[in-house]
Design a protein around this motif. Structure first.
Motif, short mmCIF file in Angstrom:
data_model
loop_
_atom_site.label_atom_id
_atom_site.label_comp_id
_atom_site.label_asym_id
_atom_site.label_seq_id
_atom_site.Cartn_x
_atom_site.Cartn_y
_atom_site.Cartn_z
N LEU A 37 57.44 61.38 13.56
CA LEU A 37 58.51 60.39 13.43
C LEU A 37 58.19 59.12 14.22
N ALA A 38 57.58 59.26 15.40
CA ALA A 38 57.18 58.08 16.16
C ALA A 38 56.16 57.26 15.39
N GLN A 39 55.19 57.93 14.80
CA GLN A 39 54.18 57.22 14.02
C GLN A 39 54.79 56.58 12.78
N LYS A 40 55.73 57.27 12.15
CA LYS A 40 56.40 56.72 10.98
C LYS A 40 57.20 55.48 11.34
N ALA A 41 57.88 55.53 12.48
CA ALA A 41 58.65 54.37 12.93
C ALA A 41 57.73 53.20 13.24
N PHE A 42 56.57 53.48 13.84
CA PHE A 42 55.65 52.39 14.17
C PHE A 42 55.09 51.75 12.90
N GLU A 43 54.68 52.57 11.94
CA GLU A 43 54.17 52.01 10.68
C GLU A 43 55.27 51.23 9.96
N GLY A 44 56.49 51.77 9.99
CA GLY A 44 57.60 51.07 9.35
C GLY A 44 57.90 49.76 10.04
N ASN A 45 57.82 49.75 11.37
CA ASN A 45 58.08 48.52 12.13
C ASN A 45 57.10 47.42 11.73
N ILE A 46 55.84 47.78 11.58
CA ILE A 46 54.83 46.78 11.18
C ILE A 46 55.15 46.21 9.81
N ARG A 47 55.45 47.08 8.85
CA ARG A 47 55.74 46.60 7.49
C ARG A 47 57.04 45.80 7.46
N GLN A 48 58.06 46.31 8.15
CA GLN A 48 59.38 45.67 8.11
C GLN A 48 59.33 44.26 8.67
N TYR A 49 58.66 44.08 9.79
CA TYR A 49 58.69 42.77 10.45
C TYR A 49 57.52 41.87 10.05
N THR A 50 56.59 42.40 9.28
CA THR A 50 55.64 41.52 8.60
C THR A 50 56.34 40.85 7.42
N ALA A 51 57.22 41.59 6.77
CA ALA A 51 57.97 41.04 5.63
C ALA A 51 59.12 40.15 6.08
N ALA A 52 59.71 40.43 7.24
CA ALA A 52 60.86 39.64 7.72
C ALA A 52 60.42 38.24 8.11
N ARG A 53 61.22 37.25 7.76
CA ARG A 53 60.86 35.86 8.02
C ARG A 53 62.04 35.09 8.60
N THR A 54 61.70 34.06 9.35
CA THR A 54 62.72 33.14 9.84
C THR A 54 62.81 31.94 8.91
N LYS A 55 63.93 31.22 9.04
CA LYS A 55 64.08 29.95 8.32
C LYS A 55 63.87 28.77 9.25
N ASP A 56 64.33 28.91 10.49
CA ASP A 56 64.30 27.78 11.41
C ASP A 56 63.21 27.90 12.47
N VAL A 57 62.99 29.08 13.01
CA VAL A 57 61.95 29.25 14.02
C VAL A 57 60.60 29.00 13.34
N PRO A 58 59.86 27.99 13.77
CA PRO A 58 58.70 27.54 12.98
C PRO A 58 57.57 28.54 12.87
N PHE A 59 57.26 29.27 13.94
CA PHE A 59 56.05 30.10 13.92
C PHE A 59 56.24 31.45 13.25
N ALA A 60 57.47 31.79 12.83
CA ALA A 60 57.71 33.08 12.17
C ALA A 60 58.19 32.92 10.73
N ARG A 61 58.02 31.73 10.17
CA ARG A 61 58.48 31.51 8.79
C ARG A 61 57.65 32.28 7.77
N ASP A 62 56.42 32.62 8.12
CA ASP A 62 55.57 33.38 7.22
C ASP A 62 55.49 34.85 7.62
N GLY A 63 56.41 35.27 8.46
CA GLY A 63 56.43 36.66 8.91
C GLY A 63 56.54 36.74 10.41
N MET A 64 57.35 37.66 10.89
CA MET A 64 57.50 37.84 12.33
C MET A 64 56.29 38.54 12.94
N TYR A 65 55.58 39.30 12.10
CA TYR A 65 54.29 39.88 12.47
C TYR A 65 53.21 39.24 11.60
N TYR A 66 52.05 39.07 12.17
CA TYR A 66 50.86 38.61 11.46
C TYR A 66 49.71 39.44 11.99
#
Length: 614
Positions: free
Chosen positions: A107-136
């Motif tokens: 479950l810990a490994q699943k959460a970590f893999e999910g965290n990477i995918r979830q926040y690579t896809a998540a984006r900001t509108k105003d914060v400039p450096f995360a508009r293309d993804g919170m993870y890179y």
């Protein structure tokens, strides 16, 4: 009343069965056959492992989906961002490494893999450096090392149980390259000046401008729908919280937390470049402290120099006391003490006392500023344009217990704060094991109930909403099973700063050579009773009435301690001379082992005992 040395009843028999230089699964180095009635601490220990497993599984089912995504409102921000999301499974890798079931690790490994995918896809509108993804590149784009380290609390300990996982191995080395200068596309580190170039760094490089409140707080949102950790009543107050967080360009002691990430890369294959970088970087901070009157400066410019007359400056520095918007009062937020983990990592590599002495000297300087306030001797926590301030009652003892734990010097113990676990080790409180284990059992049960009573929904939860009901409770297990300290949030002692991302610090670890995994086998319990510079006393018991158990005992969390020999009771010491050895416990048997050790004799490794020599 039972004394500490009589917690286990009856005599024990220990049969030497041939000891070689390697810790291998078979044959066993020792065989224990003496029957032993199940001690209370052993029953509680096994129950705590079981309760943790069940509560963690229920927690995951409630707050994560089948992809491992956290069911919460996705945001970028220091208060409630991606680092908080993965912290919901803090201590789960440690729990497995202690002996909890494989499902906890899955479950810990699943959460970590999910965290990477979830926040690579998540984006900001105003914060400039995360508009293309919170993870890179599977890593936060830009953040400070208080929050980066918290976000690595799970990753940095996955290697305890899965050092051969190809994903972990590749990421540990690639992520480290962001900070060692090996990745030219991510120029966080200046090798010529030996500095990390900003307090805010990540997979998109360093922030080389003044940080804005928006950078820290994230995009606008309606805070009234959520629990706000700092009590903000509006998004405007969230922004105002970070009004004075702009001074980030240049190096900061918080960046020393990057060494825990690079330590993982080194402990995989002992590639010298990782070790060399850690020691070079930490040595640079020792030199700066020495030149600054034995106080670690909180600011280094891009020219590699400590600003003249402003060594105390910088966000989270010695003089960082920003205004709390809700009250209008200033709050002291000096995070320099968290940098201790960098020096602990260097000590883990070398056993060189200079990495501890820098903290002793700094504490001496601060204690030299003591004064009597309201009838109490008080010492400062802060330094600014007008000198020392932020006085609190008592001696300055921050990180004193960590220094003692590594050095095992009586002089360091005398300078450190008191703690119930140390009273147990001194033989002053034989009731401590049962009390501590019951306390953590109650914690698991209380948090499981809080989860059941939680009426929130994903659209009303921020990433940090459930952090305080994560049921994993490992502090008592680490102290009692391993003779270790739990550097985490919340802190394990009153003199330890809360922080995430630290490595595992333990006198002993255990492995199951039959199932080829980390942690004690089923039915086995362990109790560390004595710690000295060159000796460890541990009791092992097999609670199964029908099945023998094999357990491999390792010196140190990462095999850094050499076990020179082992004795039963007051009997003669039998040679071991290896970093690990194996014990066969007959059904219903137990024994107290006295281990003679040479601490910090080996380079730390993530390899399991049977995968290495010695």
């Amino acid at each position: 009343m039972l004394s500490r040395r009589h917690v286990l009843a009856g005599a024990s028999a220990l049969v030497l069965a041939g000891i070689g230089g390697n810790a291998s699964a078979a044959p066993a180095a020792f065989t224990v056959t003496t029957p032993m009635a199940a001690p209370e601490w052993a029953l509680l220990q096994r129950e705590l492992l079981r309760a943790n497993e069940q509560a963690c599984e229920a927690f995951f089912a409630r707050y994560f989906d089948e992809r491992g995504y956290l069911l919460a409102f996705e945001r970028w921000g220091a208060n409630d961002g991606p680092d908080d999301a993965i912290e919901n499974v803090n201590d789960w890798p440690t729990l497995h490494a202690l002996g909890a079931g494989d499902r906890v690790l899955e479950l810990a490994q699943k959460a970590f893999e999910g965290n990477i995918r979830q926040y690579t896809a998540a984006r900001t509108k105003d914060v400039p450096f995360a508009r293309d993804g919170m993870y890179y590149k599977e890593f936060p784009v830009m953040s400070d090392w208080q929050h980066l380290s918290e976000g690595l609390s799970v990753f940095n300990l996955l290697g305890l149980s899965a050092p051969n996982d190809p994903r972990f191995r590749e990421r540990a080395k690639r992520f480290s390259g962001f900070y060692t200068g090996e990745d030219p596309s991510t120029p966080n580190y200046d090798p010529k000046l030996n500095i990390i170039r900003s307090m805010i760094t990540g997979s998109r490089g360093p922030m080389l401008r003044k940080a804005t409140p928006l950078d820290w707080a994230g995009d606008p949102f309606d805070v009234t729908h959520f629990y706000m950790e700092h009590g903000e009543r509006s998004y405007e107050e969230t922004l105002a919280h970070y009004d004075e967080y702009g001074d980030v360009v240049g190096d900061s002691p918080l960046n020393l937390q990057a060494t825990s990430l690079v330590m993982n890369a080194y402990m995989l294959d002992h590639e010298a470049r990782y070790r060399d970088w850690i020691l070079k970087y930490v040595d640079g901070w020792i030199e700066r402290a020495r030149a600054n009157g034995d106080v670690i400066p909180s600011k280094v410019g891009l020219d590699g120099q400590v600003p003249k007359g402003r060594w105390w400056s910088g966000t989270y520095g010695w003089g960082f006391s920003p205004v709390v918007p809700q009250s209008g009062h200033r709050e002291d937020r000096n995070r320099v003490p968290r940098a201790v983990v960098g020096f602990m990592n260097a000590y883990l590599l070398t056993g060189d006392d200079k990495y501890l002495d820098v903290w002793r000297r700094q504490n001496d300087v601060i204690n030299g500023q003591k004064k009597v306030l309201d009838g109490k001797v008080s010492t400062p926590r802060m330094y600014g344009p007008k000198g020392w301030y932020g006085y609190a009652p008592g001696e300055y003892q921050l990180n004193g217990l960590e220094i003692w734990y590594l050095s095992m010097k009586a002089s360091d113990r005398a300078r450190a704060a008191s703690h119930p676990w140390l009273d147990w080790l001194d033989g002053k409180d034989p009731s401590f094991p049962a009390k501590a284990l019951r306390g953590d059992l109650e914690r698991v049960q209380a948090r499981a109930k809080a989860q059941r009573d939680d009426a929130s929904t994903p659209d009303t939860r921020l990433a940090d909403a459930a952090l305080d009901i994560n049921p994993a409770s490992v502090t008592a297990l680490i102290q009692l099973m391993e003779g270790g300290i739990h550097i985490a949030r919340p802190p394990w002692s009153k003199s330890s700063p809360a922080q995430g991302g630290a490595l595992h610090y333990a006198r002993l670890r255990y492995f199951d050579p039959e199932r080829r995994r980390a942690g004690v086998p089923p039915d086995v319990a362990a109790l560390v009773e004595t710690l000295t510079d060159d000796e460890t006393v541990v009791s092992l018991v097999n609670l199964s009435p029908t099945a023998a158990r094999m357990v491999t005992v390792q010196g140190g969390a990462y095999g850094e301690h050499q076990i020179l020999g082992a004795a039963i009771g007051e009997g003669a010491v039998q040679a071991v001379d290896a970093s690990a050895f194996t014990v066969r416990l007959a059904p219903g048997s137990g024994a107290r082992l006295t281990l003679k050790m040479k601490r910090h004799a080996n380079q730390p490794t993530l390899s399991f005992p049977w995968d290495r020599a010695g």
